[in-house]
Motif scaffolding. Structure first.
Motif, PDB file in Angstrom:
ATOM      1  N   GLY A 627      47.416  35.389  50.473  1.00  0.00           N
ATOM      2  CA  GLY A 627      48.191  36.096  49.473  1.00  0.00           C
ATOM      3  C   GLY A 627      49.485  35.360  49.201  1.00  0.00           C
ATOM      4  N   PHE A 628      50.119  35.681  48.059  1.00  0.00           N
ATOM      5  CA  PHE A 628      51.383  35.042  47.696  1.00  0.00           C
ATOM      6  C   PHE A 628      52.312  36.088  47.113  1.00  0.00           C
ATOM      7  CE2 PHE A 628      49.477  35.430  43.606  1.00  0.00           C
ATOM      8  CZ  PHE A 628      50.497  35.354  42.662  1.00  0.00           C
ATOM      9  N   CYS A 629      53.585  35.727  47.029  1.00  0.00           N
ATOM     10  CA  CYS A 629      54.598  36.620  46.479  1.00  0.00           C
ATOM     11  C   CYS A 629      55.110  36.039  45.161  1.00  0.00           C
ATOM     12  CB  CYS A 629      55.757  36.777  47.467  1.00  0.00           C
ATOM     13  SG  CYS A 629      57.023  37.937  46.915  1.00  0.00           S
ATOM     14  N   LEU A 630      55.194  36.878  44.141  1.00  0.00           N
ATOM     15  CA  LEU A 630      55.693  36.432  42.849  1.00  0.00           C
ATOM     16  C   LEU A 630      57.141  35.967  42.966  1.00  0.00           C
ATOM     17  CD1 LEU A 630      54.120  39.290  40.764  1.00  0.00           C
ATOM     18  CD2 LEU A 630      53.633  36.855  40.429  1.00  0.00           C
ATOM     19  N   PRO A 631      57.502  34.901  42.273  1.00  0.00           N
ATOM     20  CA  PRO A 631      58.866  34.362  42.382  1.00  0.00           C
ATOM     21  C   PRO A 631      59.891  35.221  41.651  1.00  0.00           C
ATOM     22  CG  PRO A 631      57.615  33.112  40.772  1.00  0.00           C
ATOM     23  CD  PRO A 631      56.645  34.072  41.406  1.00  0.00           C
ATOM     24  N   TYR A 632      61.149  35.098  42.055  1.00  0.00           N
ATOM     25  CA  TYR A 632      62.224  35.868  41.435  1.00  0.00           C
ATOM     26  C   TYR A 632      62.528  35.397  40.014  1.00  0.00           C
ATOM     27  CZ  TYR A 632      63.682  38.147  45.830  1.00  0.00           C
ATOM     28  OH  TYR A 632      63.742  38.913  46.962  1.00  0.00           O
ATOM     29  N   GLU A 633      62.225  34.145  39.695  1.00  0.00           N
ATOM     30  CA  GLU A 633      62.736  33.564  38.449  1.00  0.00           C
ATOM     31  C   GLU A 633      61.816  33.730  37.245  1.00  0.00           C
ATOM     32  OE1 GLU A 633      65.705  30.066  39.254  1.00  0.00           O
ATOM     33  OE2 GLU A 633      63.803  29.595  40.221  1.00  0.00           O
ATOM     34  N   LEU A 634      60.584  34.179  37.437  1.00  0.00           N
ATOM     35  CA  LEU A 634      59.721  34.460  36.293  1.00  0.00           C
ATOM     36  C   LEU A 634      60.003  35.859  35.771  1.00  0.00           C
ATOM     37  CD1 LEU A 634      56.182  33.061  37.246  1.00  0.00           C
ATOM     38  CD2 LEU A 634      57.906  32.029  35.765  1.00  0.00           C
ATOM     39  N   ASN A 635      60.001  36.027  34.466  1.00  0.00           N
ATOM     40  CA  ASN A 635      60.200  37.370  33.946  1.00  0.00           C
ATOM     41  C   ASN A 635      58.943  38.215  34.147  1.00  0.00           C
ATOM     42  OD1 ASN A 635      58.403  36.842  31.802  1.00  0.00           O
ATOM     43  ND2 ASN A 635      60.047  36.220  30.423  1.00  0.00           N
ATOM     44  N   ALA A 636      59.060  39.507  33.887  1.00  0.00           N
ATOM     45  CA  ALA A 636      57.967  40.434  34.193  1.00  0.00           C
ATOM     46  C   ALA A 636      56.699  40.092  33.419  1.00  0.00           C
ATOM     47  CB  ALA A 636      58.409  41.863  33.880  1.00  0.00           C
ATOM     48  N   SER A 637      56.870  39.675  32.188  1.00  0.00           N
ATOM     49  CA  SER A 637      55.700  39.334  31.379  1.00  0.00           C
ATOM     50  C   SER A 637      54.954  38.140  31.958  1.00  0.00           C
ATOM     51  CB  SER A 637      56.140  39.040  29.942  1.00  0.00           C
ATOM     52  OG  SER A 637      55.040  38.643  29.158  1.00  0.00           O
ATOM     53  N   ALA A 638      55.702  37.112  32.348  1.00  0.00           N
ATOM     54  CA  ALA A 638      55.073  35.919  32.930  1.00  0.00           C
ATOM     55  C   ALA A 638      54.405  36.254  34.258  1.00  0.00           C
ATOM     56  CB  ALA A 638      56.110  34.813  33.119  1.00  0.00           C
ATOM     57  N   GLN A 639      55.042  37.136  35.051  1.00  0.00           N
ATOM     58  CA  GLN A 639      54.440  37.565  36.312  1.00  0.00           C
ATOM     59  C   GLN A 639      53.125  38.302  36.061  1.00  0.00           C
ATOM     60  OE1 GLN A 639      57.109  39.608  39.068  1.00  0.00           O
ATOM     61  NE2 GLN A 639      58.868  38.656  38.066  1.00  0.00           N
ATOM     62  N   ARG A 640      53.144  39.178  35.042  1.00  0.00           N
ATOM     63  CA  ARG A 640      51.944  39.952  34.740  1.00  0.00           C
ATOM     64  C   ARG A 640      50.789  39.031  34.353  1.00  0.00           C
ATOM     65  NH1 ARG A 640      53.546  42.330  30.432  1.00  0.00           N
ATOM     66  NH2 ARG A 640      52.171  41.351  28.918  1.00  0.00           N
ATOM     67  N   HIS A 641      51.075  38.072  33.490  1.00  0.00           N
ATOM     68  CA  HIS A 641      50.013  37.157  33.046  1.00  0.00           C
ATOM     69  C   HIS A 641      49.478  36.322  34.208  1.00  0.00           C
ATOM     70  CE1 HIS A 641      50.157  38.135  28.850  1.00  0.00           C
ATOM     71  NE2 HIS A 641      51.452  37.861  28.755  1.00  0.00           N
ATOM     72  N   LEU A 642      50.386  35.926  35.116  1.00  0.00           N
ATOM     73  CA  LEU A 642      49.960  35.143  36.270  1.00  0.00           C
ATOM     74  C   LEU A 642      49.022  35.956  37.153  1.00  0.00           C
ATOM     75  CD1 LEU A 642      50.625  32.247  37.287  1.00  0.00           C
ATOM     76  CD2 LEU A 642      52.334  33.270  38.787  1.00  0.00           C
ATOM     77  N   CYS A 643      49.369  37.229  37.361  1.00  0.00           N
ATOM     78  CA  CYS A 643      48.516  38.098  38.180  1.00  0.00           C
ATOM     79  C   CYS A 643      47.163  38.335  37.523  1.00  0.00           C
ATOM     80  CB  CYS A 643      49.206  39.435  38.405  1.00  0.00           C
ATOM     81  SG  CYS A 643      50.651  39.345  39.455  1.00  0.00           S
ATOM     82  N   GLU A 644      47.181  38.547  36.232  1.00  0.00           N
ATOM     83  CA  GLU A 644      45.938  38.846  35.536  1.00  0.00           C
ATOM     84  C   GLU A 644      44.958  37.681  35.589  1.00  0.00           C
ATOM     85  OE1 GLU A 644      47.177  39.975  31.658  1.00  0.00           O
ATOM     86  OE2 GLU A 644      47.731  42.020  32.249  1.00  0.00           O
ATOM     87  N   ARG A 645      45.491  36.470  35.650  1.00  0.00           N
ATOM     88  CA  ARG A 645      44.630  35.289  35.644  1.00  0.00           C
ATOM     89  C   ARG A 645      44.002  35.020  37.008  1.00  0.00           C
ATOM     90  NH1 ARG A 645      45.617  31.922  31.056  1.00  0.00           N
ATOM     91  NH2 ARG A 645      45.007  30.074  32.226  1.00  0.00           N
ATOM     92  N   LEU A 646      44.522  35.690  38.044  1.00  0.00           N
ATOM     93  CA  LEU A 646      43.974  35.477  39.388  1.00  0.00           C
ATOM     94  C   LEU A 646      42.477  35.752  39.431  1.00  0.00           C
ATOM     95  CD1 LEU A 646      46.620  37.027  41.808  1.00  0.00           C
ATOM     96  CD2 LEU A 646      46.043  34.616  41.575  1.00  0.00           C
ATOM     97  N   SER A 647      42.092  36.905  38.915  1.00  0.00           N
ATOM     98  CA  SER A 647      40.696  37.325  39.016  1.00  0.00           C
ATOM     99  C   SER A 647      39.787  36.566  38.065  1.00  0.00           C
ATOM    100  CB  SER A 647      40.586  38.829  38.723  1.00  0.00           C
ATOM    101  OG  SER A 647      41.075  39.111  37.424  1.00  0.00           O
ATOM    102  N   GLN A 648      40.382  35.852  37.097  1.00  0.00           N
ATOM    103  CA  GLN A 648      39.589  35.095  36.134  1.00  0.00           C
ATOM    104  C   GLN A 648      39.250  33.694  36.625  1.00  0.00           C
ATOM    105  OE1 GLN A 648      41.991  35.139  32.600  1.00  0.00           O
ATOM    106  NE2 GLN A 648      42.191  37.364  32.599  1.00  0.00           N
ATOM    107  N   ASN A 649      39.864  33.303  37.735  1.00  0.00           N
ATOM    108  CA  ASN A 649      39.693  31.952  38.272  1.00  0.00           C
ATOM    109  C   ASN A 649      38.901  32.043  39.572  1.00  0.00           C
ATOM    110  OD1 ASN A 649      40.085  29.429  39.591  1.00  0.00           O
ATOM    111  ND2 ASN A 649      41.981  29.093  38.450  1.00  0.00           N
ATOM    112  N   SER A 650      37.800  31.328  39.645  1.00  0.00           N
ATOM    113  CA  SER A 650      36.944  31.407  40.840  1.00  0.00           C
ATOM    114  C   SER A 650      37.656  30.941  42.094  1.00  0.00           C
ATOM    115  CB  SER A 650      35.668  30.578  40.619  1.00  0.00           C
ATOM    116  OG  SER A 650      36.002  29.215  40.412  1.00  0.00           O
TER     117      SER A 650
END
Length: 778
Positions: A627-650
């Motif tokens: 597991g990983f922790c989202l960084p402080y410097e990305l805004n909420a939208s960028a964090q959301r998109h990063l999380c959403e892409r997790l399950s799309q990548n094998s």
């Protein structure tokens, strides 16, 4: 002694004048930035065409060129990386300096053979991290500037990876890559090359009940190691790096010249006597010492961390301003180094005989190029003379050559047009350049793909709480039927905090998975009372899981601490794994579990300081952590998109995600100690206060066990406001755990905070920040 491996002297260049001056002054290699992705965003930097010309010119002179891509990249920027690097790769770029794990992975995949140097921004402090990055494809490590010579020698020996260290120039107060001060206060991130240098501002420090007068306790003097060249050479360092891409060309050339001469002087001594005797004989002239002190120096000079852990004498307490440079010295440097380019001496040979082809040959060392053309004619009126031929053929102009010697053979009555003679010269120059470049490429450029060690994919061993689905939420304001599925995590630093969290959970049993990260220092401190401590842990962990948290910085001096902590945690049967905060922590776990072969590997989760800004970095982490922790410097939208892409990548779909919703943001992790700077070492943990010009108070934890300071933000980071969580997080598709970090809070404050987040009670803090949730960084 003659075959002793020679140190590379690596100089900075912020513009073309700096580049050519550094080369002329004797740099073996130059590091510079193009117009994207460099950690000096406000430097002049180089256009693509300028950079390609630097690569060509440098290779003709046998010098190496390293390109800085040492910032963190967002997903949309990763899409530009291939097109940006491709022309430099094709031109024979020698190496890329990187901070971002995703960039490392991208270059390893798409540009095989291009060497990867790990930037000091990745905060590598020991052989564990260096060895891990070697296995990931890095050929060189630029460690943290805080390391001693002994630590650097151990890193080089343990990892077998090249080590590049700074020997001169400005120094950051914080471990590079771990500073969020400029980012959180003003939105200018050091991880993006835009640091506003708040460390150079005045502050007062309160320690032991007394407050010192306003001074500059975070501003370090510039580093100068010219007197220690012998010790640095013998430590096994591979490259000596001069800081200063933001400084004037005269600085780069002048400093390079002095270090070049002093390094060569030591090697000359070493060829005649034993290293110890050579070191005793080595001396730096007063003239050179004075020159270094007159070239763009901030307040004063000191020799860095090579021989001491920290100290007040390293700090510019009274003023961080630069001294005035010696204008006469700058003029001499310009005349000698920056006003003209270094050229290679060639022998020019020409043959003009009637009825035979005209021939021009250029020879450099053992490489020669010949150009031939139409037969020479008999002169009808004015024959060519040897003076005419020499004048035309020695006009090497903008080329990298100058005619050192000429050999001309011609008939006294022959004629050849000057225009065609110039063309012969041009063809010979072009062919000689090509041959020199090919010879250098054959010797230096890795043609085979970078060999990397396959690292076992730990992400397959998902923890049960990370995989839990279809369970209801905790009560309180963040409850929402449409909210994303998530669990909870809590970090604690003290036993009182641990007990407070445990008691609150016992009184408010959640229906969601939860875990507690317990600071490793607390575990080692409490372990002597093993039975009582373990009983508490078992009681607290009922229904959840426990993880041990590594320190932010791990150095060779922490080896015994780490081995003890790992063994206790592993053998206790109470803990599920570790929260890792550095690449050295990841390397230690990987190395230890391979060495001990202790059955099932412990779970590993990375903290926000191991940056994951893009899909590629998550792909790299997926082989190292669960597991990983989202960084402080990305805004909420960028964090959301990063999380959403997790399950799309094998590769990353099993990597669980964590988001901090409350904490005191660690603004700086430092080797220097504020308490020691304004007074004496307290020989124990303590909280001191750093106050800025506006009387904002930044609490500072002095950790004497690991000899480091943690400077926290003046106000807590909090996302407790209604709608803040249910807004962004509700739109996240996938599993995101919510985490609260307790560092300075009392047990009573912790209970109030938990009630505020989960029961809708009033938030106990007057002021707070939402960090980069809305704005992000440039």
């Amino acid at each position: 002694m003659e075959n002793h491996r020679r140190i590379e002297l690596l100089a900075p260049a912020g513009n073309a004048a700096g580049f050519y001056g550094a080369v002329r002054a004797g740099a073996d290699a130059v590091y510079l930035a193009g117009n994207q992705f460099g950690a000096r965003a406000y430097a002049e930097n180089f256009s693509t065409d300028e950079l390609l010309e630097c690569i060509r010119y440098g290779h003709l002179l046998g010098r190496k060129i390293y390109l800085t891509v040492n910032t963190l990249l967002k997903n949309q920027e990763m899409n530009r990386l291939y097109d940006y690097l491709a022309p430099f790769y094709e031109a024979g770029l020698d190496a890329v300096i990187v901070q971002d794990l995703g960039v490392l992975r991208f270059i390893r995949t798409h540009f095989p053979g291009l060497k990867i140097h790990v930037s000091t921004q990745m905060t590598i402090c020991a052989g564990w991290g260096a060895s891990l990055l070697r296995d990931m494809g890095a050929s060189r490590i630029v460690p943290a500037r805080e390391l001693s010579l002994r630590e650097l020698a151990a890193m080089r020996r343990q990892s077998g990876t090249e080590v590049e260290t700074f020997i001169h120039g400005a120094m950051c107060y914080c471990y590079s890559g771990q500073c969020l001060f400029s980012s959180i206060l003003g939105g200018r991130s050091g991880n993006r090359g835009r640091c506003a240098q708040p460390c150079r501002l005045p502050y007062s420090v309160s320690a032991g009940g007394a407050e010192c007068k306003e001074c500059y306790p975070l501003s370090l003097k510039d580093m100068c190691t010219i007197e220690h060249v012998p010790q640095l050479v013998e430590a096994g360092i591979d490259s000596f790096k001069i800081e200063g891409r933001m400084k004037r060309p005269e600085y780069a050339a002048g400093v390079t010249d002095i270090y070049r001469r002093c390094i060569d002087k030591y090697y000359e001594l070493r060829s005649k006597m034993a290293p110890r005797e050579a070191a005793k004989t080595y001396r730096v002239s007063r003239e050179d010492q004075k020159a270094l002190a007159s070239l763009y120096v901030r307040s004063g000079l000191q020799d860095g961390y090579y021989f001491k852990r920290n100290g007040r004498d390293m700090v510019t307490m009274d003023s961080p301003a630069y001294r005035e440079s010696d204008e006469e010295l700058l003029a001499r440097i310009r005349e000698k180094y920056t006003d003209s380019h270094l050229k290679l001496p060639v022998t020019v040979r020409a043959s003009f005989h009637a009825g035979r082809p005209a021939k021009v040959e250029l020879e450099y060392e053992e490489i020669s190029a010949v150009a031939e053309a139409d037969p020479v004619e008999r002169a009808m009126k004015q024959p060519i003379t040897e003076e005419n031929v020499r004048k035309q053929l020695c006009r090497l102009g903008d080329s990298v050559f100058y005619a050192e010697k000429t050999e001309i053979s011609l008939d006294p009555d022959c004629f050849y047009p000057l225009k065609q003679m110039n063309e012969l010269r041009r063809l010979a120059v072009a062919e000689l350049e090509q041959k020199i470049l090919l010879a250098g490429k054959c010797q230096d450029r890795q043609e085979a793909a970078t060999e990397t060690k396959v690292i076992a994919d730990k992400s397959a061993a998902l923890s049960a709480e990370a995989a839990t689905d279809n369970i209801s939420d905790m009560p309180g304001k963040i409850s929402d039927k449409n909210a994303a599925k998530h669990g909870y995590a809590f970090y604690v630093r003290t036993l009182e905090q641990l007990e407070a969290v445990g008691e609150w959970i016992a009184e408010n049993p959640p229906n969601l998975p939860w875990r507690i990260y317990i600071d490793g220092d607390l575990i080692t401190e409490e372990w002597p009372g093993t039975e009582t401590f373990c009983r508490k842990l078992i009681l607290i962990s009922s229904g959840g899981t426990l993880f041990a948290a590594f320190p932010y910085i791990l150095r060779e001096t922490d080896r015994e601490y780490l081995e003890t902590l790992y063994t206790k945690v592993k053998e206790s049967g109470i803990f599920q794994g570790f929260l890792v905060r550095s690449m050295d922590g990841l390397g230690f776990l990987h190395e230890t579990e391979e060495r001990l072969s202790m059955g099932t590997a412990m779970s590993c989760r990375t903290d926000a300081g191991i940056y994951a800004w893009n899909d590629s970095s998550l792909e790299e982490l997926s082989a190292l952590a669960d597991g990983f922790c989202l960084p402080y410097e990305l805004n909420a939208s960028a964090q959301r998109h990063l999380c959403e892409r997790l399950s799309q990548n094998s590769l990353t779909k099993k990597l669980s995600c964590e988001k901090i919703i409350y904490s005191r943001i660690p603004m700086m992790i430092t080797a220097n100690c504020l308490r020691k700077t304004v007074g004496e070492c307290g020989r124990g943990p303590d909280i001191v206060s750093l106050k800025d010009r506006y009387r904002k108070e930044f609490p500072v934890l002095t950790n004497c066990l690991h000899c480091m300071n943690i400077i926290y933000n003046s106000v807590p980071f909090s996302l407790h406001m209604e709608g803040r969580l249910s807004g962004e997080l509700a739109r996240v598709k996938g599993h995101v755990d919510l985490r609260m970090d307790f560092t300075l809070e009392s047990p009573g404050e912790i209970r109030q905070l938990l009630d505020a987040f989960f029961k809708g009670a009033a938030f106990p803090q007057k002021d707070y920040t939402t960090g980069h949730e809305k704005r992000g960084v440039e």
